[in-house]
Design an enzyme around this catalytic site. Structure first.
Site, short mmCIF file in Angstrom:
data_model
loop_
_atom_site.label_atom_id
_atom_site.label_comp_id
_atom_site.label_asym_id
_atom_site.label_seq_id
_atom_site.Cartn_x
_atom_site.Cartn_y
_atom_site.Cartn_z
N LYS A 117 0.84 -1.20 0.00
CA LYS A 117 0.00 0.00 0.00
C LYS A 117 0.89 1.26 0.00
CE LYS A 117 -3.69 -2.47 2.47
NZ LYS A 117 -4.64 -2.44 3.61
N TYR A 134 -12.11 -2.78 -3.24
CA TYR A 134 -12.63 -2.88 -1.87
C TYR A 134 -14.16 -2.86 -1.83
CZ TYR A 134 -8.06 -2.50 0.46
OH TYR A 134 -6.80 -2.73 0.94
N PHE A 146 -15.61 3.22 7.15
CA PHE A 146 -14.25 3.63 6.78
C PHE A 146 -13.98 3.54 5.27
CE2 PHE A 146 -14.14 -0.90 8.03
CZ PHE A 146 -13.60 -1.49 6.88
N ARG A 198 -1.26 -14.55 3.77
CA ARG A 198 -2.04 -13.88 4.82
C ARG A 198 -1.38 -14.07 6.19
NH1 ARG A 198 -6.57 -10.52 3.78
NH2 ARG A 198 -7.56 -11.38 5.63
N THR A 227 -5.13 -7.91 10.50
CA THR A 227 -5.47 -6.61 9.91
C THR A 227 -5.05 -5.45 10.82
OG1 THR A 227 -7.39 -7.66 8.90
CG2 THR A 227 -7.37 -5.25 8.94
N ARG A 279 2.93 -6.93 9.13
CA ARG A 279 2.22 -5.88 9.88
C ARG A 279 2.71 -5.82 11.33
NH1 ARG A 279 -3.61 -7.60 7.28
NH2 ARG A 279 -3.65 -6.13 5.54
N ASN A 287 -1.71 -0.26 7.20
CA ASN A 287 -1.17 -1.57 7.55
C ASN A 287 -0.34 -2.21 6.44
OD1 ASN A 287 -3.27 -2.29 5.91
ND2 ASN A 287 -4.42 -3.41 7.47
N HIS A 295 -1.73 -5.43 1.31
CA HIS A 295 -2.99 -6.14 1.06
C HIS A 295 -2.68 -7.52 0.52
CE1 HIS A 295 -6.83 -7.35 -0.65
NE2 HIS A 295 -6.13 -7.72 -1.71
N GLU A 330 -9.09 -10.12 -8.07
CA GLU A 330 -8.14 -9.02 -7.87
C GLU A 330 -7.01 -9.06 -8.91
OE1 GLU A 330 -7.17 -9.58 -3.75
OE2 GLU A 330 -9.15 -8.88 -3.09
P1 RTP Z 1 -6.66 -6.02 3.09
O1 RTP Z 1 -7.99 -6.32 2.42
O2 RTP Z 1 -6.20 -4.60 2.88
O3 RTP Z 1 -5.64 -7.05 2.75
O4 RTP Z 1 -6.84 -6.16 4.68
P2 RTP Z 1 -7.56 -7.31 5.45
O5 RTP Z 1 -8.13 -8.32 4.51
O6 RTP Z 1 -6.64 -7.77 6.51
O7 RTP Z 1 -8.74 -6.52 6.15
P3 RTP Z 1 -10.19 -6.14 5.56
O8 RTP Z 1 -11.20 -6.52 6.58
O9 RTP Z 1 -10.37 -6.66 4.17
O10 RTP Z 1 -10.11 -4.56 5.53
C1 RTP Z 1 -9.55 -3.89 4.43
C2 RTP Z 1 -8.76 -2.71 4.91
O11 RTP Z 1 -9.65 -1.75 5.41
C3 RTP Z 1 -9.05 -1.04 6.48
N1 RTP Z 1 -9.88 -1.19 7.66
N2 RTP Z 1 -10.14 -0.22 8.47
N3 RTP Z 1 -11.15 1.37 10.58
C4 RTP Z 1 -11.43 0.08 10.54
O12 RTP Z 1 -12.09 -0.49 11.39
C5 RTP Z 1 -10.91 -0.71 9.43
N4 RTP Z 1 -11.13 -1.99 9.22
C6 RTP Z 1 -10.47 -2.30 8.08
C7 RTP Z 1 -7.68 -1.66 6.72
O13 RTP Z 1 -6.71 -0.87 6.07
C8 RTP Z 1 -7.81 -3.02 6.06
O14 RTP Z 1 -6.57 -3.48 5.62
MG MG Z 2 -9.32 -7.85 2.86
#
Ligand code: RTP
Ligand code: MG
Length: 148
Positions: A9, A49, A57, A85, A91, A102, A112, A115, A126
Site C-alpha cells: 500500500k 474494496y 471507513f 495472509r 489486519t 504488519r 497496515n 494487502h 483481484e
Molecule cells: P486487506 O484487504 O487490505 O488485505 O486487509 P484485510 O483483509 O486484513 O482486512 P479487511 O477486513 O479486508 O479490511 C480492508 C482494509 O480496510 C481497512 N480497515 N479499516 N477502521 C477500521 O475499522 C478498518 N477496518 C479495516 C484496513 O486498512 C484493512 O486493511
Molecule cells: Mg481484505
C-alpha cells in the site's frame, strides 16, 4: 499451484519497504509472476474494496489507497493465498504477531502496509482487476544453469 494478489500500500512504498517485503516472499520460496509500481484510480480502488462499500471507513480506505503509488504483485506457489495472509499478520497491527509484516512494520489498521487476497475467488478477481494476462510471467526455475 495457486496464485494470489499482494499489494504494498502507499505507506509501504513511502517507507521504502518494497525490497524488504518482496524479499520475505522470495525467501519463503514463492515465485513472483508479475509486479508493477502504479497509481490506483478511484474506480479501481472502489472495485477492489467493493465488499467494504457500506462500512464507515470506506471513503478513507479509497482515499488512502489512491493517495500515492502502490506496488502490485502476483505471487505463485503451493497454498500461497493462506500462507501470504499468515506472513502479513492480522489486519490490526496491534494484534499482528511479531515476525509478520504488519507486526514488524505497522502501527495503525488504516496504514497496515500490505494487502493480500483472502480466498481463491478474491485472488482471481483481484489479479484480473490489476493485471492483464500478458503481464504475468510463469517460468521454471533453472537456478543451477545460472550459477555454474
Ligand atoms: P486487506 O484487504 O487490505 O488485505 O486487509 P484485510 O483483509 O486484513 O482486512 P479487511 O477486513 O479486508 O479490511 C480492508 C482494509 O480496510 C481497512 N480497515 N479499516 N477502521 C477500521 O475499522 C478498518 N477496518 C479495516 C484496513 O486498512 C484493512 O486493511
Ligand atoms: Mg481484505
Amino acid at each position: 499451484m495457486e496464485r494470489t494478489f499482494l499489494m504494498i500500500k502507499p505507506d509501504g512504498v513511502q517507507r521504502n519497504l518494497i525490497g524488504e517485503i518482496v524479499s520475505r516472499f522470495e525467501k519463503k520460496g514463492f515465485s513472483l509472476v508479475g509486479a508493477k509500481l502504479m497509481n490506483v484510480s478511484e474506480v479501481v480502488a472502489r472495485q477492489h474494496y467493493a465488499e467494504h462499500s457500506e462500512r464507515p471507513f470506506f471513503g478513507e480506505l479509497v482515499d488512502f489507497i489512491t493517495s500515492g503509488p502502490v506496488f502490485a504483485m502476483v505471487w505463485e506457489g503451493d497454498q500461497v493465498i493462506t500462507t501470504a495472509r499468515q506472513m502479513m499478520g492480522k489486519t490490526n497491527p496491534v494484534e499482528a504477531a511479531p515476525g509478520t509484516i504488519r507486526g514488524d512494520f505497522a502501527v495503525f489498521t488504516g496504514k497496515n502496509i500490505i494487502h493480500g487476497s483472502d480466498s481463491p475467488e478474491s485472488a482471481v478477481r483481484e489479479i484480473g482487476l490489476f493485471f492483464q494476462p500478458n503481464e504475468l510471467v510463469s517460468y521454471e526455475r533453472t537456478l543451477a544453469a545460472w550459477i555454474v
